[in-house]
Design an enzyme around this catalytic site. Structure first.
Site, short mmCIF file in Angstrom:
data_model
loop_
_atom_site.label_atom_id
_atom_site.label_comp_id
_atom_site.label_asym_id
_atom_site.label_seq_id
_atom_site.Cartn_x
_atom_site.Cartn_y
_atom_site.Cartn_z
N THR A 182 -25.73 6.20 -35.69
CA THR A 182 -24.51 5.38 -35.57
C THR A 182 -23.74 5.89 -34.36
OG1 THR A 182 -23.22 6.88 -36.91
CG2 THR A 182 -24.35 5.11 -38.08
N GLU A 327 -26.89 1.06 -40.58
CA GLU A 327 -27.41 1.48 -41.89
C GLU A 327 -28.14 0.35 -42.61
OE1 GLU A 327 -24.53 2.13 -40.53
OE2 GLU A 327 -23.59 3.94 -41.30
N LYS A 432 -1.44 -0.22 -43.23
CA LYS A 432 -0.73 -0.18 -44.50
C LYS A 432 0.78 -0.25 -44.22
CE LYS A 432 -2.07 1.21 -48.89
NZ LYS A 432 -2.49 2.16 -49.84
N TRP A 437 -1.42 -4.27 -47.46
CA TRP A 437 -2.39 -4.19 -46.38
C TRP A 437 -2.24 -5.35 -45.41
CZ3 TRP A 437 -7.72 -2.76 -48.97
CH2 TRP A 437 -7.64 -1.44 -49.42
P1 ADP Z 1 -20.86 1.73 -35.44
O1 ADP Z 1 -20.68 2.02 -36.90
O2 ADP Z 1 -21.33 2.85 -34.69
O3 ADP Z 1 -19.72 0.93 -34.82
P2 ADP Z 1 -22.57 -0.39 -36.21
O4 ADP Z 1 -23.06 -1.44 -35.30
O5 ADP Z 1 -23.50 0.15 -37.20
O6 ADP Z 1 -22.07 0.74 -35.29
O7 ADP Z 1 -21.24 -0.90 -36.89
C1 ADP Z 1 -21.22 -1.53 -38.13
C2 ADP Z 1 -19.85 -2.06 -38.39
O8 ADP Z 1 -19.52 -3.10 -37.47
C3 ADP Z 1 -19.66 -2.70 -39.73
O9 ADP Z 1 -19.47 -1.74 -40.74
C4 ADP Z 1 -18.44 -3.56 -39.49
O10 ADP Z 1 -17.25 -2.80 -39.59
C5 ADP Z 1 -18.60 -3.99 -38.07
N1 ADP Z 1 -19.11 -5.36 -38.02
C6 ADP Z 1 -20.36 -5.76 -37.75
N2 ADP Z 1 -20.46 -7.11 -37.77
C7 ADP Z 1 -19.23 -7.58 -38.07
C8 ADP Z 1 -18.68 -8.89 -38.27
N3 ADP Z 1 -19.39 -9.99 -38.12
N4 ADP Z 1 -17.37 -8.97 -38.61
C9 ADP Z 1 -16.61 -7.86 -38.75
N5 ADP Z 1 -17.07 -6.61 -38.57
C10 ADP Z 1 -18.36 -6.47 -38.24
#
Ligand code: ADP
Length: 538
Positions: A182, A327, A432, A437
């Site tokens: 990640t 993940e 918050k 929220w």
């Molecule tokens: P990193 O965690 O390193 O940023 P990732 O690509 O694994 O890389 O990130 C996953 C996260 O990206 C998700 O948990 C979410 O928060 C965000 N995410 C991915 N796609 C979307 C989406 N369509 N809308 C909102 N958030 C998104």
């Protein structure tokens, strides 16, 4: 039924024979390089032969430090198919982070693009386990040798190797095929290991009509890097389906991307919203041919409705939002509206994070870990499980992210009865205010619907009375101007009054992470350090 292992070797065998005439086109800025899937199969065999010669056996890690191109695709196929583990290093990380990750993964070999040699050379002295570096293309490799690695030319390593390799046919489908870290916006990056089985099943899911619906008639342009969650599964999916690939290499600016789409008649593409934002601006100013484009996949962060609408209305191109994580391999949900949904109702579905695809299960969990109803109302942390959702991090890091066989995603939102997920925030970005929220994502999307606003990131900043209040960091389009009061009035139509941002900063660009997402950590830090020129509304 027969128990035939689901492996990447099988994806390769199928794609490079049945679909041997499909193409891989790599952009060079000038005349594209062209190869067929059949050629890539032969190159993959030679690469496996070369890696074997370097002592790669069993599940050793072979890292890539490459752009999206034909050599990277050959590595994607060869490394897992020979039984080793493909580890895609993120070329945008700092040398310290690259070294930390390479050490954690215990990479034995790194395949590096010639143009990235200087970058890798800065990390290499700290990479304790790397013995060999294989360089594609031309480069001055002396800084690599100075760091103590054995350096090999890719072309020389492959030259004269047989075009067939004795691929093992007894690989366990549950064994490690690939790994990805990640991007570590909080703390150290965490490693995720994909199995052959998970990659195979995820690719099949991507091919489904409800998902990207890839077929041999498609020409796919993965703009999303192959080091960012396996380019969302597009490379393996394309090889499986026989869909040709158009690889952007290092040409990731709007102008070359638009040219690739037009000249290569691209039908499917995938990238984070910030890329599509740039492309849209370019199309508006200079035009371009998107007539072959069937679907643009977009995700990685929330996709603003204004962006989807502009593509559809001005370019006739459908933008499909998807949600997932490193993940989750990464695709977990896709925002295709239910049959029959039209107009505003359809938009409501399309602006959600999407409906879970077959194989992925989700639930909403409250603060006390109780499972809340999936009724579209109850807000909590989204948890998922499925055959391509990781069950643990490498070396067992961060065990608290796993809960009764589910992955805690760190995303806060709802799931409705039809399985559509709505993400209001990442838990660390939630604002918050006075015990309630506020969704930064909702505010951003609304702001990015204003005609003068190019980008907007909203973060929570400390407030003596309300604990936190939203600060909007706004990028205004060139030649335009807008005041905080005008933006506030604009938002007031769709956002409850108490949620309206009362602190505003106009910035030249929103800082981005290594995978092109808004880097809110940096904005919060700049605010804390007094570096932002903040206009406060009372
Ligand atoms: P990193 O965690 O390193 O940023 P990732 O690509 O694994 O890389 O990130 C996953 C996260 O990206 C998700 O948990 C979410 O928060 C965000 N995410 C991915 N796609 C979307 C989406 N369509 N809308 C909102 N958030 C998104």
């Amino acid at each position: 039924m027969m128990d035939i292992p689901l492996t990447i070797g099988e994806i390769m065998r199928h794609g490079t024979t049945v679909h041997r005439d499909a193409e891989v086109v790599t952009w060079t800025g000038d005349r594209p390089r062209r190869a067929t899937f059949g050629d890539i199969g032969r190159r993959a065999a030679q690469l496996a032969g070369g890696l074997r010669e370097l002592g790669v056996t069993a599940d050793q890690r072979v890292a890539t430090f490459q752009w999206n191109n034909q050599e990277h695709l050959a590595a994607y196929l060869a490394i897992p198919s020979m039984g080793a583990v493909l580890h895609t290093l993120n070329i945008r990380l700092s040398p310290d982070q690259v070294a930390w990750i390479a050490n954690h993964a215990e990479d034995h070999v790194v395949i590096v693009d010639g143009s990235l040699v200087p970058l890798l050379a800065r990390a290499l002295p700290e990479c304790k386990t790397v013995r060999h570096v294989v360089v594609t293309g031309k480069a001055d490799t002396s800084p690599l040798a100075a760091a103590g690695a054995e350096v090999h030319s890719y072309d020389e390593l492959l030259a004269g190797k047989p075009e067939r390799f004795d691929w093992p046919d007894d690989l366990d489908e549950r064994s490690a095929a690939a790994m990805c870290y990640t991007s570590g916006t909080t703390g150290n990056p965490k490693g995720v290991t994909y199995s052959h089985r998970s990659a195979y099943l995820h690719s099949m899911a991507l091919l489904a009509g409800e998902a990207a619906g890839l077929t041999a008639a498609d020409r796919c342009l993965p703009v999303v890097p192959m080091f960012h969650a396996n380019a969302w599964g597009i490379p393996y999916g394309a090889v499986m389906a026989g869909a040709s690939l158009v690889m952007p290499d290092r040409f990731l600016q709007a102008q070359p991307l638009v040219e690739m789409v037009g000249r290569e008649r691209v039908t499917v593409s995938g990238a984070v919203p910030s890329i599509w934002n740039d492309v849209l601006r370019h199309l508006r100013e200079h035009g371009g041919d998107f007539s072959a484009m069937r679907v643009v996949l977009c995700g990685g962060s929330a996709v603003p409705r204004a962006l989807m609408q502009a593509f559809e209305e001005e370019m006739g191109v459908k933008v499909l939002q998807a949600w997932g994580m490193t993940e989750t391999s990464p695709v977990a949900s896709i925002a295709t509206p239910p049959v029959g949904a039209e107009g505003e109702e359809a938009w409501r579905y399309r602006t959600s994070a999407g409906r879970m695809i077959i194989g992925v299960q989700g639930r909403v969990v409250g603060d006390d870990d109780s499972v809340l109803p999936s009724d579209g109302d109850a807000v909590g942390e989204i948890e998922v499980r499925g055959p391509w959702v990781t069950a643990r991090y490498n070396s067992g890091a961060d065990p608290d992210r796993f809960h009764d066989g589910w992955l805690r995603t760190g995303d806060v939102g709802t799931i409705d009865e039809l399985g559509f997920i709505t993400i209001s925030d990442r838990s660390k970005d939630v604002i918050k205010s006075g015990g309630e929220w506020i969704s930064s994502v909702e505010l951003e999307n609304a702001l990015m619907g204003h005609p003068t606003v190019l980008e907007a990131a909203v973060v929570g900043v400390p407030d003596t009375r309300w604990e936190e209040r939203p600060l909007a960091a706004v990028v205004v389009a060139e030649g335009e101007s807008v005041s905080p009061d005008e933006l506030r009035d604009f938002l007031a139509g769709s956002v409850p009054k108490w949620q309206l941002p009362d602190r505003w900063a106009f910035i030249p660009e929103v800082p981005k992470t290594s995978v092109g997402k808004f880097d809110k950590k940096v904005i919060r830090q700049r605010y804390a350090d007094g570096e932002l020129d903040v206009y406060e509304q009372r």
